[in-house]
Design a protein around this motif. Structure first.
Motif, PDB file in Angstrom:
ATOM      1  N   ILE A 102       6.440  -5.967  13.055  1.00  0.00           N
ATOM      2  CA  ILE A 102       7.119  -4.694  13.524  1.00  0.00           C
ATOM      3  C   ILE A 102       6.543  -4.308  14.941  1.00  0.00           C
ATOM      4  N   GLY A 103       5.220  -5.154  15.436  1.00  0.00           N
ATOM      5  CA  GLY A 103       4.809  -4.628  16.441  1.00  0.00           C
ATOM      6  C   GLY A 103       3.459  -4.003  16.443  1.00  0.00           C
ATOM      7  N   ALA A 104       2.868  -3.807  14.917  1.00  0.00           N
ATOM      8  CA  ALA A 104       1.675  -3.318  14.789  1.00  0.00           C
ATOM      9  C   ALA A 104       1.494  -3.582  13.287  1.00  0.00           C
ATOM     10  N   PRO A 105       0.236  -3.850  12.808  1.00  0.00           N
ATOM     11  CA  PRO A 105       0.053  -3.737  11.292  1.00  0.00           C
ATOM     12  C   PRO A 105       0.594  -2.509  10.508  1.00  0.00           C
ATOM     13  N   PHE A 106       0.868  -2.705   9.311  1.00  0.00           N
ATOM     14  CA  PHE A 106       1.354  -1.464   8.508  1.00  0.00           C
ATOM     15  C   PHE A 106       1.127  -1.450   6.962  1.00  0.00           C
ATOM     16  N   PHE A 107       1.431  -0.492   6.527  1.00  0.00           N
ATOM     17  CA  PHE A 107       1.332  -0.649   4.848  1.00  0.00           C
ATOM     18  C   PHE A 107       2.611   0.232   4.329  1.00  0.00           C
ATOM     19  N   LEU A 108       2.975  -0.027   3.076  1.00  0.00           N
ATOM     20  CA  LEU A 108       3.800   0.674   2.423  1.00  0.00           C
ATOM     21  C   LEU A 108       3.403   1.452   1.223  1.00  0.00           C
ATOM     22  N   MET A 109       3.818   2.685   0.991  1.00  0.00           N
ATOM     23  CA  MET A 109       3.348   3.454  -0.134  1.00  0.00           C
ATOM     24  C   MET A 109       4.432   4.112  -0.725  1.00  0.00           C
ATOM     25  N   GLU A 110       4.223   4.751  -1.869  1.00  0.00           N
ATOM     26  CA  GLU A 110       5.196   5.325  -2.726  1.00  0.00           C
ATOM     27  C   GLU A 110       5.511   6.769  -1.720  1.00  0.00           C
ATOM     28  N   LYS A 111       6.961   6.826  -1.685  1.00  0.00           N
ATOM     29  CA  LYS A 111       7.513   8.219  -1.073  1.00  0.00           C
ATOM     30  C   LYS A 111       7.274   9.371  -2.043  1.00  0.00           C
ATOM     31  N   ILE A 112       6.805  10.371  -1.792  1.00  0.00           N
ATOM     32  CA  ILE A 112       6.805  11.737  -2.637  1.00  0.00           C
ATOM     33  C   ILE A 112       7.288  12.901  -2.190  1.00  0.00           C
ATOM     34  N   SER A 113       7.826  13.627  -3.029  1.00  0.00           N
ATOM     35  CA  SER A 113       8.356  14.777  -2.457  1.00  0.00           C
ATOM     36  C   SER A 113       7.554  16.032  -1.868  1.00  0.00           C
ATOM     37  N   GLY A 114       8.158  17.068  -1.319  1.00  0.00           N
ATOM     38  CA  GLY A 114       7.342  18.013  -0.889  1.00  0.00           C
ATOM     39  C   GLY A 114       7.447  18.071   0.612  1.00  0.00           C
ATOM     40  N   LYS A 115       6.856  19.127   0.904  1.00  0.00           N
ATOM     41  CA  LYS A 115       6.737  19.492   2.575  1.00  0.00           C
ATOM     42  C   LYS A 115       5.070  19.688   2.687  1.00  0.00           C
ATOM     43  N   ALA A 116       4.864  19.435   4.273  1.00  0.00           N
ATOM     44  CA  ALA A 116       3.388  19.460   4.384  1.00  0.00           C
ATOM     45  C   ALA A 116       2.993  20.425   5.622  1.00  0.00           C
ATOM     46  N   THR A 117       4.200  21.074   6.198  1.00  0.00           N
ATOM     47  CA  THR A 117       4.041  21.867   7.362  1.00  0.00           C
ATOM     48  C   THR A 117       3.198  23.022   6.949  1.00  0.00           C
TER      49      THR A 117
END
Length: 347
Positions: A102-117
């Motif tokens: 995709i043009g750069a290394p990457f990793f995948l992780m579980e998607k969690i709910s919530g907000k961080a703002t």
């Protein structure tokens, strides 16, 4: 890479990796700050006995690194250490080191709910009850779990080195020396930072133990809902260090988002956080050490914000966000010197 190109590239690659047809239903670009790109992905894997749906997040770089940020490979491994230590954090799923996908290394992780703002975490009414009862305790206990990871417990020799193996006796001086080096690399002078570094050099505390430090433990890097903490994020600045570093970083004025009377992240009180941390792992947090590392943290962020501005000014990575962050350097310089004055008056 644009989302229109990202979808077929990932479908093809993950189909080969997982040995089953992968179909992506949706990709949404998430906020990732000045250095990171994050994408929420909803996909299905067509495997026996049927389709398996997954909600994941793809994390990758979008610009130059800041200070000593880890590679995606090492950040992925650190997330695995945290997950294994019982930290409430998204489960790491897959690492791809090949930049050509995709043009750069990457990793995948579980998607969690919530907000961080910051606005949501410190001001939203739906969190009022959680802020009053469990937020400080949950975040202190999860930080203590992360700090249970020590040098001797990590078997990956390469990762141990990438996290900068150090000793109790040398760590503080090394931290000061690293900041001096970064400061010297800036094109302009910063006398306030020089003065503050000199104070740190003359007032070095001891280190009780070398532990795995998150490096950016603050409001904005944990996901929360009204039900509570959903997960700690972003291990790109993890390293071996002093536990007081993470506590101090969370307490820095810049991460209170205007709620200055709540010195822990804009939502809690110092004594409550220190006591909850100590109650969990039976190791005391010392206020004088927190203040020392808070001064260090402000200098680190002052230099880091100047570095981001330089990326914009040099033309390397043009962007209004980078330019705006550079404006904050003077604020951190002022705060570091205010804290030094406070420390001197306390003697």
């Amino acid at each position: 890479m644009e989302i229109a190109e990202l979808k077929p590239a990932l479908e093809s690659h993950l189909t080969g990796i997982w040995k089953s047809p992968v179909q992506i239903q949706d990709i949404v670009h998430l906020s990732g700050g000045a250095c990171q790109d994050n994408f929420a992905i909803r996909l299905s894997v067509d495997s026996s006995p049927g389709n398996t749906e997954k909600n994941i997040v793809l994390r990758t770089d979008k610009g130059g690194s800041l200070l000593s940020s880890l590679s995606k490979k090492d950040e992925y491994k650190v997330a695995g250490l945290a997950y294994a230590a019982g930290v409430k954090t998204p489960e790491p799923i897959y690492l791809e080191e090949n930049a050509n996908i995709i043009g750069a290394p990457f990793f995948l992780m579980e998607k969690i709910s919530g907000k961080a703002t910051g606005r949501y975490i410190i001001k939203d009414a739906e969190l009022n009850e959680y802020r009053k009862t469990r937020m400080v305790t949950d975040l202190s206990e999860n930080l203590a779990r992360l700090h249970s990871v020590i040098l001797e417990s990590v078997k990956d020799a390469e990762l141990k080195q990438k996290l900068k193996v150090t000793t109790r006796e040398t760590y503080v001086q090394t931290s000061i020396d690293d900041l001096r080096k970064s400061l010297d690399e800036l094109p302009e002078s910063h006398p306030a930072i020089e003065i503050s570094l000199n104070w740190l050099d003359k007032n070095k505390p001891d280190v009780d133990a070398i532990v795995l430090v998150h490096g950016d433990y603050r409001t904005g890097n944990f996901m929360i809902t009204k039900e509570g903490l959903q997960g700690i994020l972003d291990y790109e600045f993890a390293h071996w260090g002093d536990r007081h570093e993470d506590v101090a970083w969370l307490c820095m004025r810049d991460w209170r988002f205007g709620k200055l009377n709540k010195e822990v992240g804009g939502f809690g009180d110092r004594a409550d956080f220190y006591n909850a941390y100590s109650d969990y792992n039976k190791i005391p947090i010392l206020a004088t050490k927190v203040r020392y590392w808070e001064i260090m943290g402000n200098l680190r962020w002052a230099i880091g914000s100047a570095q981001q501005a330089e990326r914009h000014l040099s033309g390397k990575d043009k962007g209004i966000e980078l330019a705006a962050i550079g404006r904050r350097t003077a604020e951190m310089e002022w705060e570091a010197m205010r804290l030094i004055e406070e420390a001197e008056n306390a003697v």
